[in-house]
Design a protein around this motif. Structure first.
Motif, PDB file in Angstrom:
ATOM      1  N   UNK A 174       0.846  -1.200   0.000  1.00 19.55           N
ATOM      2  CA  UNK A 174       0.000   0.000   0.000  1.00 19.55           C
ATOM      3  C   UNK A 174       0.880   1.248   0.000  1.00 19.55           C
ATOM      4  N   UNK A 175       0.693   2.080  -1.046  1.00 16.01           N
ATOM      5  CA  UNK A 175       1.437   3.338  -1.163  1.00 16.01           C
ATOM      6  C   UNK A 175       0.439   4.480  -1.077  1.00 16.01           C
ATOM      7  N   UNK A 176       0.754   5.483  -0.260  1.00 15.99           N
ATOM      8  CA  UNK A 176      -0.200   6.580  -0.100  1.00 15.99           C
ATOM      9  C   UNK A 176       0.445   7.930  -0.438  1.00 15.99           C
ATOM     10  N   UNK A 177      -0.405   8.898  -0.796  1.00 11.97           N
ATOM     11  CA  UNK A 177       0.097  10.226  -1.106  1.00 11.97           C
ATOM     12  C   UNK A 177      -1.020  11.239  -1.175  1.00 11.97           C
ATOM     13  N   UNK A 178      -0.635  12.504  -1.331  1.00  6.05           N
ATOM     14  CA  UNK A 178      -1.598  13.602  -1.345  1.00  6.05           C
ATOM     15  C   UNK A 178      -1.106  14.683  -0.401  1.00  6.05           C
ATOM     16  N   UNK A 181      -0.720  14.247   3.421  1.00 11.26           N
ATOM     17  CA  UNK A 181      -0.123  12.971   3.849  1.00 11.26           C
ATOM     18  C   UNK A 181       1.377  13.137   4.138  1.00 11.26           C
ATOM     19  N   UNK A 182       1.867  12.380   5.093  1.00 10.90           N
ATOM     20  CA  UNK A 182       3.294  12.439   5.447  1.00 10.90           C
ATOM     21  C   UNK A 182       3.806  11.015   5.691  1.00 10.90           C
ATOM     22  N   UNK A 183       5.118  10.907   5.793  1.00  9.97           N
ATOM     23  CA  UNK A 183       5.705   9.596   6.100  1.00  9.97           C
ATOM     24  C   UNK A 183       5.233   9.118   7.472  1.00  9.97           C
ATOM     25  N   UNK A 185       2.427   9.717   8.947  1.00  4.64           N
ATOM     26  CA  UNK A 185       1.048   9.201   8.852  1.00  4.64           C
ATOM     27  C   UNK A 185       1.060   7.804   8.224  1.00  4.64           C
ATOM     28  N   UNK A 186       1.892   7.638   7.198  1.00  7.06           N
ATOM     29  CA  UNK A 186       1.989   6.309   6.551  1.00  7.06           C
ATOM     30  C   UNK A 186       2.437   5.267   7.572  1.00  7.06           C
ATOM     31  N   UNK A 187       3.419   5.626   8.391  1.00  2.00           N
ATOM     32  CA  UNK A 187       3.903   4.687   9.422  1.00  2.00           C
ATOM     33  C   UNK A 187       2.790   4.388  10.421  1.00  2.00           C
ATOM     34  N   UNK A 188       2.074   5.446  10.800  1.00  2.00           N
ATOM     35  CA  UNK A 188       1.019   5.302  11.817  1.00  2.00           C
ATOM     36  C   UNK A 188      -0.078   4.326  11.375  1.00  2.00           C
ATOM     37  N   UNK A 189      -0.455   4.386  10.096  1.00  2.00           N
ATOM     38  CA  UNK A 189      -1.566   3.536   9.648  1.00  2.00           C
ATOM     39  C   UNK A 189      -1.082   2.207   9.056  1.00  2.00           C
ATOM     40  N   UNK A 190       0.229   2.015   9.009  1.00  2.00           N
ATOM     41  CA  UNK A 190       0.760   0.737   8.516  1.00  2.00           C
ATOM     42  C   UNK A 190       0.789   0.622   6.997  1.00  2.00           C
ATOM     43  N   UNK A 191       0.948   1.768   6.311  1.00  2.00           N
ATOM     44  CA  UNK A 191       1.128   1.702   4.847  1.00  2.00           C
ATOM     45  C   UNK A 191       2.569   1.276   4.563  1.00  2.00           C
ATOM     46  N   UNK A 192       2.810   0.794   3.351  1.00  2.00           N
ATOM     47  CA  UNK A 192       4.167   0.346   3.015  1.00  2.00           C
ATOM     48  C   UNK A 192       5.039   1.491   2.535  1.00  2.00           C
ATOM     49  N   UNK A 193       4.403   2.594   2.112  1.00  2.00           N
ATOM     50  CA  UNK A 193       5.225   3.700   1.634  1.00  2.00           C
ATOM     51  C   UNK A 193       4.420   4.961   1.420  1.00  2.00           C
TER      52      UNK A 193
END
Ligand code: B1M
Length: 210
Positions: A174-178, A181-183, A185-193
């Motif tokens: 799962x890759x997130x952006x926008x 969004x920040x790194x 936040x990605x870490x907090x929700x368990x995204x891969x990048x």
């Protein structure tokens, strides 16, 4: 300057009529379609990615380059069997539930397609169940979530939870952006990048899939 270098330059400059004419000329001259893609069109788009990331090119210019790339690809597609079409990997992408912003996501899609990814763009306002359905249907290596609102970014977490509930979390990155969004936040929700822009998203997916 070789035709390949000239074609790359036309892509970089967003000259889509020029890119179309030169692609046709190269086809007529008997150049290998895959070489035209890899050494001409993609070579140009790779430079665009680097310049965009460095802030040396802006959104409208990138869009023109992507258009130049795709006018060339359209001429080449019929000459290449599907199995031979270079693909960097399969990515399902969408703007999350409640969010209608899609300009940035479209840019990510264009850049990734130009880099050879097969993209299934679900559109905007995509709820977690629809992402889950698309993962089941298309078996992508990566799922890309875009959000522009602080209120809708929470739906990214819901989407990851939904993938877990369906036993699909380990089968897809799962890759997130926008903009919000920040790194962290990605870490907090368990995204891969997390990727800050279209060029970084492309690089990240390349790394993740390799
Ligand atoms: Co909206 N909007 N908007 N809007 N809008 C913002 C986002 C906002 C910051 C404006 C503001 O108040 N200053 C604000 C959000 C505030 C917040 O949540 N903190 C806002 C708001 C409040 C709203 C509404 C609620 C307004 C209202 O109705 N009261 C409403 C919500 C509608 C909804 O979604 N439910 C709304 C509506 C709209 C329009 C429909 C009018 C329109 C969208 C049109 C469309 O997209 N088709 C719109 C627009 C255009 C904007 C702004 C002005 C521009 C967004 C944009 O396209 N940027 C925006 C303000 C701003 O950002 N200056 C704003 C250009 C684009 C290239 O950048 O999208 O960041 P961006 O994408 C980048 C990166 O973020 C990244 O790569 C892209 C390219 O480098 N990226 C990814 C994006 N997705 C990625 C995914 C990845 C990786 C990277 O991996 C998968």
């Amino acid at each position: 300057m070789s035709d390949f270098t000239s074609l790359a330059e036309l892509v970089i400059n967003g000259n889509y009529n020029g890119a179309k004419d030169l692609t046709q000329k190269m086809i007529d001259n008997g150049n290998d379609p895959l070489e035209i893609i890899n050494q001409g069109l993609m070579a140009g788009m790779n430079v665009v990615g680097v310049r965009f990331k460095a802030g040396d090119m802006y959104v409208p210019e990138v869009m023109m380059s992507a258009k130049a790339m795709s006018t060339g690809i359209e001429l080449l597609k019929p000459l290449i069997a599907d199995k031979d079409m270079p693909t960097a990997g399969k990515v399902v992408i969408g703007t999350v539930k409640g969010d209608l912003h899609d300009i940035g996501k479209k840019l990510v899609v264009m850049m990734m397609e130009s880099a050879g990814f097969e993209i299934i763009d679900l559109g905007v306002d995509i709820d977690p169940a629809a992402f889950v359905k698309a993962v089941k249907e298309h078996s992508p290596q990566v799922i890309g979530l875009s959000a522009l609102l602080t209120t809708t970014m929470l739906s990214m977490k819901d989407t990851i939870e939904a993938l877990k509930e369906e036993g699909l979390r380990d089968s897809v990155k799962v890759v997130i952006g926008g903009a919000p969004i920040s790194q962290s936040f990605a870490d907090e929700i368990g995204a891969d990048g997390y990727a800050a822009d279209a060029a970084s998203a492309t690089e990240l997916c390349r790394r993740i899939i390799a």
